[in-house]
Design an enzyme around this catalytic site. Sequence first.
Site, PDB file in Angstrom:
ATOM      1  N   HIS A 262      54.609   8.060  88.692  1.00 57.97           N
ATOM      2  CA  HIS A 262      54.489   6.838  87.955  1.00 57.97           C
ATOM      3  C   HIS A 262      55.467   5.832  88.518  1.00 57.97           C
ATOM      4  O   HIS A 262      55.316   4.593  88.596  1.00 57.97           O
ATOM      5  CB  HIS A 262      55.154   7.065  86.488  1.00 57.97           C
ATOM      6  CG  HIS A 262      54.390   6.077  85.427  1.00 57.97           C
ATOM      7  ND1 HIS A 262      54.022   6.381  84.024  1.00 57.97           N
ATOM      8  CD2 HIS A 262      54.199   4.823  85.594  1.00 57.97           C
ATOM      9  CE1 HIS A 262      53.520   5.273  83.600  1.00 57.97           C
ATOM     10  NE2 HIS A 262      53.595   4.289  84.450  1.00 57.97           N
TER      11      HIS A 262
ATOM     12  N   ASP B  64      42.458   5.452  82.085  1.00 56.44           N
ATOM     13  CA  ASP B  64      43.954   5.445  82.848  1.00 56.44           C
ATOM     14  C   ASP B  64      45.057   5.652  81.740  1.00 56.44           C
ATOM     15  O   ASP B  64      45.450   4.816  80.860  1.00 56.44           O
ATOM     16  CB  ASP B  64      44.452   4.385  83.436  1.00 56.44           C
ATOM     17  CG  ASP B  64      45.428   4.094  84.436  1.00 56.44           C
ATOM     18  OD1 ASP B  64      45.341   4.297  85.577  1.00 56.44           O
ATOM     19  OD2 ASP B  64      46.612   4.071  83.853  1.00 56.44           O
TER      20      ASP B  64
ATOM     21  N   TYR C 200      53.049   7.091  77.937  1.00 57.33           N
ATOM     22  CA  TYR C 200      51.997   6.502  76.851  1.00 57.33           C
ATOM     23  C   TYR C 200      52.092   7.165  75.574  1.00 57.33           C
ATOM     24  O   TYR C 200      51.730   6.600  74.480  1.00 57.33           O
ATOM     25  CB  TYR C 200      50.597   6.038  77.376  1.00 57.33           C
ATOM     26  CG  TYR C 200      50.822   5.009  78.746  1.00 57.33           C
ATOM     27  CD1 TYR C 200      51.746   4.685  79.103  1.00 57.33           C
ATOM     28  CD2 TYR C 200      49.429   4.966  79.221  1.00 57.33           C
ATOM     29  CE1 TYR C 200      51.678   4.034  80.499  1.00 57.33           C
ATOM     30  CE2 TYR C 200      49.482   4.269  80.457  1.00 57.33           C
ATOM     31  CZ  TYR C 200      50.422   3.718  81.109  1.00 57.33           C
ATOM     32  OH  TYR C 200      50.412   3.011  82.293  1.00 57.33           O
TER      33      TYR C 200
HETATM   34  N1  LIG Z   1      51.459   2.497  86.808  1.00 60.07           N
HETATM   35  C1  LIG Z   1      52.114   1.853  85.948  1.00 60.07           C
HETATM   36  O1  LIG Z   1      53.413   1.343  86.040  1.00 60.07           O
HETATM   37  C2  LIG Z   1      51.511   0.728  84.851  1.00 60.07           C
HETATM   38  C3  LIG Z   1      51.920  -0.240  84.201  1.00 60.07           C
HETATM   39  C4  LIG Z   1      51.396  -1.328  83.287  1.00 60.07           C
HETATM   40  C5  LIG Z   1      49.995  -0.948  83.190  1.00 60.07           C
HETATM   41  N2  LIG Z   1      49.286   0.336  83.737  1.00 60.07           N
HETATM   42  C6  LIG Z   1      47.959   0.463  83.562  1.00 60.07           C
HETATM   43  O2  LIG Z   1      47.105  -0.746  83.783  1.00 60.07           O
HETATM   44  C7  LIG Z   1      46.423  -0.778  82.472  1.00 60.07           C
HETATM   45  C8  LIG Z   1      46.070  -2.183  82.237  1.00 60.07           C
HETATM   46  O3  LIG Z   1      47.263  -3.136  82.307  1.00 60.07           O
HETATM   47  P1  LIG Z   1      47.642  -4.096  81.059  1.00 60.07           P
HETATM   48  O4  LIG Z   1      46.966  -3.605  79.694  1.00 60.07           O
HETATM   49  O5  LIG Z   1      48.852  -4.444  81.264  1.00 60.07           O
HETATM   50  O6  LIG Z   1      46.771  -5.354  81.668  1.00 60.07           O
HETATM   51  P2  LIG Z   1      45.775  -5.938  81.499  1.00 60.07           P
HETATM   52  O7  LIG Z   1      44.563  -5.447  81.450  1.00 60.07           O
HETATM   53  O8  LIG Z   1      45.570  -7.150  82.853  1.00 60.07           O
HETATM   54  O9  LIG Z   1      45.845  -7.142  80.234  1.00 60.07           O
HETATM   55  C9  LIG Z   1      47.015  -8.064  80.188  1.00 60.07           C
HETATM   56  C10 LIG Z   1      46.926  -8.946  79.026  1.00 60.07           C
HETATM   57  O10 LIG Z   1      45.610  -9.293  78.740  1.00 60.07           O
HETATM   58  C11 LIG Z   1      45.380  -9.386  77.595  1.00 60.07           C
HETATM   59  N3  LIG Z   1      43.780  -9.076  77.316  1.00 60.07           N
HETATM   60  C12 LIG Z   1      43.371  -7.916  77.820  1.00 60.07           C
HETATM   61  N4  LIG Z   1      42.285  -7.941  77.380  1.00 60.07           N
HETATM   62  C13 LIG Z   1      41.888  -9.092  76.934  1.00 60.07           C
HETATM   63  C14 LIG Z   1      40.837  -9.541  76.139  1.00 60.07           C
HETATM   64  N5  LIG Z   1      39.475  -8.957  76.291  1.00 60.07           N
HETATM   65  N6  LIG Z   1      40.858 -10.673  75.630  1.00 60.07           N
HETATM   66  C15 LIG Z   1      41.890 -11.548  75.470  1.00 60.07           C
HETATM   67  N7  LIG Z   1      43.180 -11.013  75.974  1.00 60.07           N
HETATM   68  C16 LIG Z   1      43.142  -9.993  76.656  1.00 60.07           C
HETATM   69  C17 LIG Z   1      46.115  -8.682  76.619  1.00 60.07           C
HETATM   70  O11 LIG Z   1      46.513  -9.505  75.522  1.00 60.07           O
HETATM   71  P3  LIG Z   1      47.353  -8.813  74.357  1.00 60.07           P
HETATM   72  O12 LIG Z   1      48.775  -8.579  74.644  1.00 60.07           O
HETATM   73  O13 LIG Z   1      47.204  -9.834  73.285  1.00 60.07           O
HETATM   74  O14 LIG Z   1      46.526  -7.496  74.277  1.00 60.07           O
HETATM   75  C18 LIG Z   1      47.260  -8.356  77.685  1.00 60.07           C
HETATM   76  O15 LIG Z   1      48.471  -9.229  77.394  1.00 60.07           O
HETATM   77  C19 LIG Z   1      47.338  -0.481  81.287  1.00 60.07           C
HETATM   78  O16 LIG Z   1      46.629  -0.056  80.013  1.00 60.07           O
HETATM   79  C20 LIG Z   1      47.889   0.857  81.966  1.00 60.07           C
HETATM   80  O17 LIG Z   1      46.792   1.928  81.879  1.00 60.07           O
HETATM   81  C21 LIG Z   1      49.857   0.915  84.727  1.00 60.07           C
END
Ligand SMILES: NC(=O)c1ccc[n+]([C@@H]2O[C@H](COP(=O)([O-])OP(=O)(O)OC[C@H]3O[C@@H](n4cnc5c(N)ncnc54)[C@H](OP(=O)(O)O)[C@@H]3O)[C@@H](O)[C@H]2O)c1
Length: 206
Positions: A115, A52, A57
């Site tokens: 978006h 994704d 980005y």
């Molecule tokens: N459509 C939209 O408007 C929108 C908005 C936001 C995101 N997205 C999509 O959703 C995806 C996922 O969102 P996200 O990256 O915010 O959320 P996430 O996967 O829920 O990760 C959120 C938090 O979890 C921590 N984390 C993730 N993996 C971890 C692990 N293996 N061990 C420890 N901590 C971990 C990260 O810490 P760290 O901060 O320390 O890395 C981050 O702060 C994005 O990459 C993007 O593709 C879409």
Amino acid sequence: MQKKTYAGQPVITLNNGVDIPALGFGVWQMEDQQECENAVIKAIETGYRMIDTASIYQNETAVGNAVKNSGINREELFITSKLWVQDTSYEKAKGAFQRTVDRLQLDYLDMYLIHWPYADFTGAWRAMEELYQEGKIKAIGVCNFPEDKMEELKAAATILPVINQIELHPIFQQKELQRYNRENNIITQPWSPLETATPDCWRMPN
Ligand SMILES: NC(=O)c1ccc[n+]([C@@H]2O[C@H](COP(=O)([O-])OP(=O)(O)OC[C@H]3O[C@@H](n4cnc5c(N)ncnc54)[C@H](OP(=O)(O)O)[C@@H]3O)[C@@H](O)[C@H]2O)c1
């Protein structure tokens, strides 16, 4: 339609019959291009098949390089990107889409999402419907659309969004919007499913 297996992972069938892997790897905030490419290659090696990204980005080229260098056939991957706000109009959406697939080095996109529900999103949707009809996108959807914006889109659309990608995690569940999506045969796809690790971003449960 021939079913894909996505390396044996669970899939979710969208309202147009396309299967999407249930789990995906997002690349938001991966600004370092080499880091992004390496991370996506590692994710694919680990078994992820859905990636994704989004034009905002600024790492679509890195994702495209990773797809090319992953050793996995392109057809076995599910690549999502998103139309940014400044290109959200009928006139600009097709050009933005073309720049996205050029950066990704792909000749089609599995899923393309609006978006945010700003600017001329009904016009942008019309352009996306045309790209979908031409076979350049396998599924079209939206992100961050509340019920009222979804109703506005539906009134103008000939094709329903397959997905509404929204912020969703245990402390921000958006249950009403989830119910609305379900009743309209639209899959709710969570973003930030683990929430952010930064305490000042936490919010009260809704
Ligand atoms: N459509 C939209 O408007 C929108 C908005 C936001 C995101 N997205 C999509 O959703 C995806 C996922 O969102 P996200 O990256 O915010 O959320 P996430 O996967 O829920 O990760 C959120 C938090 O979890 C921590 N984390 C993730 N993996 C971890 C692990 N293996 N061990 C420890 N901590 C971990 C990260 O810490 P760290 O901060 O320390 O890395 C981050 O702060 C994005 O990459 C993007 O593709 C879409």
